[in-house]
Design an enzyme around this catalytic site. Structure first.
Site, PDB file in Angstrom:
ATOM      1  N   SER A  31       0.666  -1.117  -0.232  1.00 41.37           N
ATOM      2  CA  SER A  31      -0.049  -0.032   0.062  1.00 41.37           C
ATOM      3  C   SER A  31       0.745   1.246  -0.032  1.00 41.37           C
ATOM      4  O   SER A  31       1.831   1.387   1.030  1.00 41.37           O
ATOM      5  CB  SER A  31      -1.005  -0.051   1.445  1.00 41.37           C
ATOM      6  OG  SER A  31      -1.801  -1.140   1.195  1.00 41.37           O
ATOM      7  N   HIS A  62      -3.675   0.287  -4.703  1.00 41.02           N
ATOM      8  CA  HIS A  62      -2.803  -0.932  -5.356  1.00 41.02           C
ATOM      9  C   HIS A  62      -2.976  -0.835  -6.756  1.00 41.02           C
ATOM     10  O   HIS A  62      -4.270  -1.174  -7.126  1.00 41.02           O
ATOM     11  CB  HIS A  62      -3.280  -2.165  -4.745  1.00 41.02           C
ATOM     12  CG  HIS A  62      -2.888  -2.332  -3.270  1.00 41.02           C
ATOM     13  ND1 HIS A  62      -1.914  -3.441  -3.145  1.00 41.02           N
ATOM     14  CD2 HIS A  62      -3.151  -1.864  -2.237  1.00 41.02           C
ATOM     15  CE1 HIS A  62      -1.675  -3.421  -1.788  1.00 41.02           C
ATOM     16  NE2 HIS A  62      -2.575  -2.453  -1.183  1.00 41.02           N
ATOM     17  N   HIS A  84      -5.370  -9.644  -0.922  1.00 39.98           N
ATOM     18  CA  HIS A  84      -5.577  -9.940   0.622  1.00 39.98           C
ATOM     19  C   HIS A  84      -6.682 -10.852   0.872  1.00 39.98           C
ATOM     20  O   HIS A  84      -7.610 -10.855   0.049  1.00 39.98           O
ATOM     21  CB  HIS A  84      -5.615  -8.627   1.439  1.00 39.98           C
ATOM     22  CG  HIS A  84      -4.587  -7.313   1.073  1.00 39.98           C
ATOM     23  ND1 HIS A  84      -4.799  -6.721   0.062  1.00 39.98           N
ATOM     24  CD2 HIS A  84      -3.568  -7.198   1.838  1.00 39.98           C
ATOM     25  CE1 HIS A  84      -3.743  -5.954   0.010  1.00 39.98           C
ATOM     26  NE2 HIS A  84      -2.753  -6.166   1.190  1.00 39.98           N
ATOM     27  N   TYR A  86      -8.632 -10.424   2.997  1.00 42.08           N
ATOM     28  CA  TYR A  86      -9.873  -9.672   3.488  1.00 42.08           C
ATOM     29  C   TYR A  86     -10.866  -9.089   2.120  1.00 42.08           C
ATOM     30  O   TYR A  86     -11.642  -8.880   2.375  1.00 42.08           O
ATOM     31  CB  TYR A  86      -9.471  -8.327   4.245  1.00 42.08           C
ATOM     32  CG  TYR A  86      -8.575  -7.260   3.685  1.00 42.08           C
ATOM     33  CD1 TYR A  86      -9.119  -6.586   2.503  1.00 42.08           C
ATOM     34  CD2 TYR A  86      -7.266  -7.145   4.247  1.00 42.08           C
ATOM     35  CE1 TYR A  86      -8.335  -5.528   2.046  1.00 42.08           C
ATOM     36  CE2 TYR A  86      -6.554  -6.197   3.545  1.00 42.08           C
ATOM     37  CZ  TYR A  86      -7.010  -5.310   2.645  1.00 42.08           C
ATOM     38  OH  TYR A  86      -6.398  -4.487   1.991  1.00 42.08           O
ATOM     39  N   GLU A  87     -10.143  -9.277   0.904  1.00 48.92           N
ATOM     40  CA  GLU A  87     -11.035  -9.103  -0.345  1.00 48.92           C
ATOM     41  C   GLU A  87     -11.609 -10.354  -0.546  1.00 48.92           C
ATOM     42  O   GLU A  87     -12.284 -10.348  -1.443  1.00 48.92           O
ATOM     43  CB  GLU A  87      -9.944  -8.646  -1.111  1.00 48.92           C
ATOM     44  CG  GLU A  87      -9.036  -7.416  -1.074  1.00 48.92           C
ATOM     45  CD  GLU A  87      -7.960  -7.343  -2.009  1.00 48.92           C
ATOM     46  OE1 GLU A  87      -8.324  -6.914  -3.202  1.00 48.92           O
ATOM     47  OE2 GLU A  87      -6.703  -7.666  -1.964  1.00 48.92           O
ATOM     48  N   ALA A 114       2.598  -1.860   4.447  1.00 43.58           N
ATOM     49  CA  ALA A 114       2.449  -1.126   5.200  1.00 43.58           C
ATOM     50  C   ALA A 114       2.006  -1.805   6.398  1.00 43.58           C
ATOM     51  O   ALA A 114       1.468  -2.465   6.605  1.00 43.58           O
ATOM     52  CB  ALA A 114       1.234  -0.340   4.696  1.00 43.58           C
ATOM     53  N   MET A 212      -1.742  -6.936   7.441  1.00 47.03           N
ATOM     54  CA  MET A 212      -2.809  -7.776   6.905  1.00 47.03           C
ATOM     55  C   MET A 212      -2.254  -8.611   5.619  1.00 47.03           C
ATOM     56  O   MET A 212      -3.057  -9.119   4.877  1.00 47.03           O
ATOM     57  CB  MET A 212      -4.064  -7.191   6.658  1.00 47.03           C
ATOM     58  CG  MET A 212      -4.413  -6.233   7.688  1.00 47.03           C
ATOM     59  SD  MET A 212      -5.931  -5.176   7.221  1.00 47.03           S
ATOM     60  CE  MET A 212      -6.424  -4.084   8.601  1.00 47.03           C
ATOM     61  N   SER A 213      -0.998  -8.659   5.301  1.00 48.54           N
ATOM     62  CA  SER A 213      -0.355  -9.215   4.284  1.00 48.54           C
ATOM     63  C   SER A 213       0.863 -10.190   4.755  1.00 48.54           C
ATOM     64  O   SER A 213       0.951 -10.610   5.644  1.00 48.54           O
ATOM     65  CB  SER A 213      -0.260  -8.162   3.213  1.00 48.54           C
ATOM     66  OG  SER A 213       0.838  -7.409   3.678  1.00 48.54           O
ATOM     67  N   ASN A 236       1.467   3.923  10.487  1.00 50.15           N
ATOM     68  CA  ASN A 236       0.929   4.525  11.589  1.00 50.15           C
ATOM     69  C   ASN A 236       1.574   3.725  12.917  1.00 50.15           C
ATOM     70  O   ASN A 236       1.745   2.614  12.657  1.00 50.15           O
ATOM     71  CB  ASN A 236      -0.551   4.298  11.507  1.00 50.15           C
ATOM     72  CG  ASN A 236      -0.965   2.636  11.224  1.00 50.15           C
ATOM     73  OD1 ASN A 236      -0.637   2.518  10.107  1.00 50.15           O
ATOM     74  ND2 ASN A 236      -1.497   2.066  12.224  1.00 50.15           N
ATOM     75  N   HIS A 248      -6.972   4.168   6.611  1.00 46.68           N
ATOM     76  CA  HIS A 248      -6.401   3.792   5.568  1.00 46.68           C
ATOM     77  C   HIS A 248      -5.528   5.234   4.753  1.00 46.68           C
ATOM     78  O   HIS A 248      -4.667   5.159   4.249  1.00 46.68           O
ATOM     79  CB  HIS A 248      -6.998   3.514   4.449  1.00 46.68           C
ATOM     80  CG  HIS A 248      -6.508   2.641   3.408  1.00 46.68           C
ATOM     81  ND1 HIS A 248      -5.642   1.883   3.328  1.00 46.68           N
ATOM     82  CD2 HIS A 248      -6.650   2.838   2.086  1.00 46.68           C
ATOM     83  CE1 HIS A 248      -5.252   1.275   2.155  1.00 46.68           C
ATOM     84  NE2 HIS A 248      -5.777   1.957   1.238  1.00 46.68           N
TER      85      HIS A 248
HETATM   86  N1  HPA Z   1      -2.896  -2.458  11.536  1.00 47.37           N
HETATM   87  C1  HPA Z   1      -2.916  -3.676  10.369  1.00 47.37           C
HETATM   88  N2  HPA Z   1      -2.635  -3.378   9.217  1.00 47.37           N
HETATM   89  C2  HPA Z   1      -2.120  -2.149   8.934  1.00 47.37           C
HETATM   90  C3  HPA Z   1      -1.931  -1.261   9.934  1.00 47.37           C
HETATM   91  C4  HPA Z   1      -2.212  -1.261  11.140  1.00 47.37           C
HETATM   92  O1  HPA Z   1      -2.217  -0.661  12.007  1.00 47.37           O
HETATM   93  N3  HPA Z   1      -1.225  -0.040   9.132  1.00 47.37           N
HETATM   94  C5  HPA Z   1      -0.943  -0.546   8.104  1.00 47.37           C
HETATM   95  N4  HPA Z   1      -1.316  -1.918   7.822  1.00 47.37           N
END
Ligand code: HPA
Length: 282
Positions: A31, A62, A84, A86-87, A114, A212-213, A236, A248
């Site tokens: 991302s 993406h 991912h 989650y998709e 990310a 998440m990846s 973050n 996001h």
């Molecule tokens: N949590 C999960 N996935 C992420 C985060 C997060 O804080 N930041 C970027 N991808």
């Protein structure tokens, strides 16, 4: 039903038909980090939709194309975006691009993502080498009958994240005067971000980063004995660390902000990995 090996082989052949380059290094750009692929020379850009059997990314940020080109002198195959869990994709589908890389003759992958920073020594924008992972996604791309053409039933994960590659990345970072942390990445299914309680739990079990990846791709890559380097961008601090909600948009903005240093690190590390391969194959 056609098996994954044949599906991957078909995809790999269709990709190789579109370029004269024969990269040995694959990149997955997460991302907000896809910009690196735009800087490649002599590139062929192949939308995922034009690659047979390839899963299509739906996440914002993406681009959804494979760029085969040269970073300096080093030919690479760079995925701008990934899919991912989650998709709604299965673990096998998430890992399918690694299967295709394997059939293309790729021997090393650099996976980027990310991530939320759990380790309090990190700050937003930090780059972190992944030393190890904790798979909390409850699934594996290896579930089901094993296809021995990919590799063994029970792949070793002790050295999943290549120690020599991590040393090369640290060298590259030092050369360009960049700080590079090292840590353990915990993967959750998402797509909601974690709760503060979940982040406390992840810290207790030894995670420095959350995302998440990546882990399903690493499992498939290691089964095929593809070497792995993985780098997280702390977009973050994880939930509950700072008193502010996660978004996001923030993830994308941080990716954009670290873009230059992130791309410099990739450029510096690629020749080292390429050289290590050449030494190995002599
Ligand atoms: N949590 C999960 N996935 C992420 C985060 C997060 O804080 N930041 C970027 N991808």
């Amino acid at each position: 039903m056609t098996d994954h090996f044949t599906l991957a082989e078909t995809a790999a052949q269709s990709i190789l038909q579109r370029t004269c380059l024969r990269p040995q290094i694959g990149l997955v750009l997460g991302s907000g980090l896809g910009g690196f692929a735009d800087s490649l020379n002599d590139s062929a850009k192949i939308p995922y939709a034009e690659i047979p059997n390839f899963p299509l990314s739906t996440a914002l940020g993406h681009a959804g194309q494979l760029v085969i080109g040269k970073a300096g002198d080093v030919p690479v195959a760079a995925m701008q975006g990934r899919v991912h869990l989650y998709e709604g994709y299965s673990a096998q589908q998430v890992a399918f691009p690694m299967r295709v890389f394997g059939r293309m003759g790729i021997r090393a992958v650099i996976l980027t993502n990310a991530a939320g920073g759990i380790n309090l020594n990190y700050s937003q924008g930090a780059l972190v080498l992944i030393r190890d992972h904790i798979n909390l996604q409850s699934v594996s791309p290896l579930t089901g009958p094993n296809d021995d053409r990919f590799g063994v039933r029970f792949p070793d994960m002790t050295h999943a994240y290549s120690k020599p590659y991590r040393a090369m990345a640290r060298e590259a970072a030092a050369e360009i005067g960049m700080a590079l942390h090292e840590g353990v990445y915990a993967a959750l299914p998402g797509p909601s971000y974690e709760t503060p309680a979940e982040i406390n739990y992840l810290r207790v079990i030894g995670a420095d980063l959350v995302g998440m990846s990546t882990v399903l791709e690493v499992i498939a890559a290691r089964q095929m004995k593809i070497n792995v380097l993985a780098i997280s961008c702390v977009t973050n601090m994880a939930a509950g660390i700072l008193d502010q909600p996660l978004s996001h948009q923030e993830v994308m903005e941080t990716g954009e902000r670290v873009k230059t240093s992130f791309e410099a690190l990739l450029r510096a590390v690629l020749p080292r990995i390429e050289e290590a391969h050449e030494a190995e194959s002599q």
